[in-house]
Design a protein around this motif. Sequence first.
Motif, short mmCIF file in Angstrom:
data_model
loop_
_atom_site.label_atom_id
_atom_site.label_comp_id
_atom_site.label_asym_id
_atom_site.label_seq_id
_atom_site.Cartn_x
_atom_site.Cartn_y
_atom_site.Cartn_z
N CYS A 360 0.79 -1.18 -0.14
CA CYS A 360 0.17 -0.03 0.27
C CYS A 360 1.11 1.43 0.11
N ILE A 361 0.80 2.22 -0.98
CA ILE A 361 1.54 3.54 -0.82
C ILE A 361 0.60 4.40 -0.25
N ARG A 362 -0.73 4.52 0.59
CA ARG A 362 -1.33 5.34 1.45
C ARG A 362 -1.50 6.89 0.34
N CYS A 363 -2.41 5.61 -0.49
CA CYS A 363 -2.18 7.64 -1.30
C CYS A 363 -3.84 7.86 -1.41
N GLY A 364 -4.57 6.84 -0.84
CA GLY A 364 -6.10 7.39 -0.40
C GLY A 364 -6.81 7.16 -1.32
N LYS A 365 -6.68 6.22 -2.20
CA LYS A 365 -7.95 6.30 -3.55
C LYS A 365 -8.71 6.10 -3.99
N CYS A 366 -8.83 4.24 -2.34
CA CYS A 366 -9.81 3.45 -1.96
C CYS A 366 -11.23 4.02 -1.63
N TYR A 377 -8.28 0.90 3.31
CA TYR A 377 -7.12 0.53 3.90
C TYR A 377 -6.94 0.50 5.09
N CYS A 409 -6.92 0.71 -7.11
CA CYS A 409 -5.98 0.24 -6.13
C CYS A 409 -5.10 0.40 -6.85
N PRO A 410 -3.71 1.47 -6.82
CA PRO A 410 -2.90 1.53 -7.79
C PRO A 410 -2.42 0.11 -7.62
N ALA A 411 -2.22 -0.42 -6.24
CA ALA A 411 -1.52 -1.23 -6.30
C ALA A 411 -1.79 -2.41 -5.84
N ARG A 413 -4.28 -4.44 -4.44
CA ARG A 413 -4.42 -5.07 -3.36
C ARG A 413 -5.49 -5.46 -2.73
N LEU A 415 -8.33 -5.68 -1.67
CA LEU A 415 -9.39 -5.00 -0.37
C LEU A 415 -10.72 -5.62 -0.07
S1 SF4 Z 1 -5.88 2.49 -2.81
FE1 SF4 Z 1 -4.48 1.15 -2.35
S2 SF4 Z 1 -2.23 1.93 -2.51
FE2 SF4 Z 1 -4.21 3.97 -2.23
S3 SF4 Z 1 -4.11 3.93 -0.22
FE3 SF4 Z 1 -5.83 2.70 -0.64
S4 SF4 Z 1 -5.02 0.19 -0.07
FE4 SF4 Z 1 -3.01 1.31 -0.20
#
Ligand code: SF4
Length: 435
Positions: A360-366, A377, A409-411, A413, A415
Amino acid sequence: MNFQKKLRGVRLAHRKYTAHSSPCVMPPPSLVTIPMSMHIGALAKPIVKPGDTVTVGQMIAEAGGFVSAAVFASVSGKVKKLDTMTDSAGRVLPTVVIESDGQMTPTEELSPREVNTPAELSDAARDAGLVGLGGAGFPTAVKLAAPAEKVSYVVINGAECEPYITSDTRTMVEAAELLAEGAELLSRIYGADVIFGVEKNKPEAIGALQSALAENPRASVKVLPSLYPQGGEKVLVYNCIGAIIGEGKLPLDVGAIVLNCTTLAKLMEFLKTGMPLVAKTVTVDGSAVKEPKNVICPIGTPIGEVIEFCGGFSKEPRKVLYGGPMMGVTVPDLSYPILKNTNAIVALAEDAVLPEPTECIRCGKCADACPLMLTPYAIASAVKHKDADALSELSVGLCMECGCCSYICPARRPLVQQNRLGKSIVKNAAAKGGK
Ligand code: SF4
Ligand code: SF4
């Protein structure tokens, strides 16, 4: 919870390639396997035995309780055996297997029915074996039993927001008049306004409904943005009547009943003919399907035969799903049957598979994408620590598993799976006397 200050969700490629495919009836299969649970609630109880002759529409299993649904023969022929199968969720379910005689002889005891009260309408839905045909399969009779004074709105779900699926679209186009009669009946019985919520990417369905409803001042079409997941119950109710359904609450708590448009069409068919739910219109599509189309097939038909009817596979399928790519459930193998709530079979080829997840890169997109303003996240982190209190505070129970967070999610994950796990952690903690 105060959600939806701005439009949330994700924009998906619609891939509604079959939107103009008028459903065609496939020849009866030689064998149908009908599970005793195609609904939420108690198992249905078989009332036939091997060797019995059955006709189309004959009851083969009665409802096993108030929250349950009866099951009917979908082909005419002979009961071959009472068996079991393991469904996609790993549950072992009793089944009735019927060998078709190829005749599709209807049962003789069918007759139209008149209904004037919520109780009579609910009884009709029960006798038709109806369940929510757009999703989880909640018995329709239970919803319709709501007392009229509690119902201000009936919201008809015609959003059909998952990629590929067009079976509801075809119902709205081809059964618009029947749906308009249904709207009139619902307004009369509950004294309620009826609102059809339809995504704007279905102009043919919107036009057909608007002209069919033109004479009814209590029924209307709400054109929704093409933004997944407009069909999620909480999102749909908010966008159609502006009411927020809180965690653990039902649409009825905000004065609404929500019915899928195909459920309403099947209910009206039952009232007019007496034929219960025995067949489904299923969209067969995906990158691995040779000739995508909408197919009307008996409940219990093996999925492999439905795909064969669509020309078979054009490529090796990597994944075959009950439903669409966002919320669909993997079909364990092609002998598995079409169920009451199957609206699509989507077969995806190798190239449709997602890459492996990264950190997770903590981008907050989710969190930005979640229609219910959850923080996936943070839920994932609480799941990692098995922290039931934190999960409750994060309202994981609200998650409708729409998949927007995983999609965005760009990673990459997983979720949704984390959210599911989170819900079971909270449930287990509650069962042990915790929160
Ligand atoms: S979208 Fe993915 S990478 Fe970005 S905060 Fe949420 S879990 Fe982390
Ligand atoms: S799956 Fe749950 S957490 Fe993820 S976007 Fe949908 S409702 Fe929000």
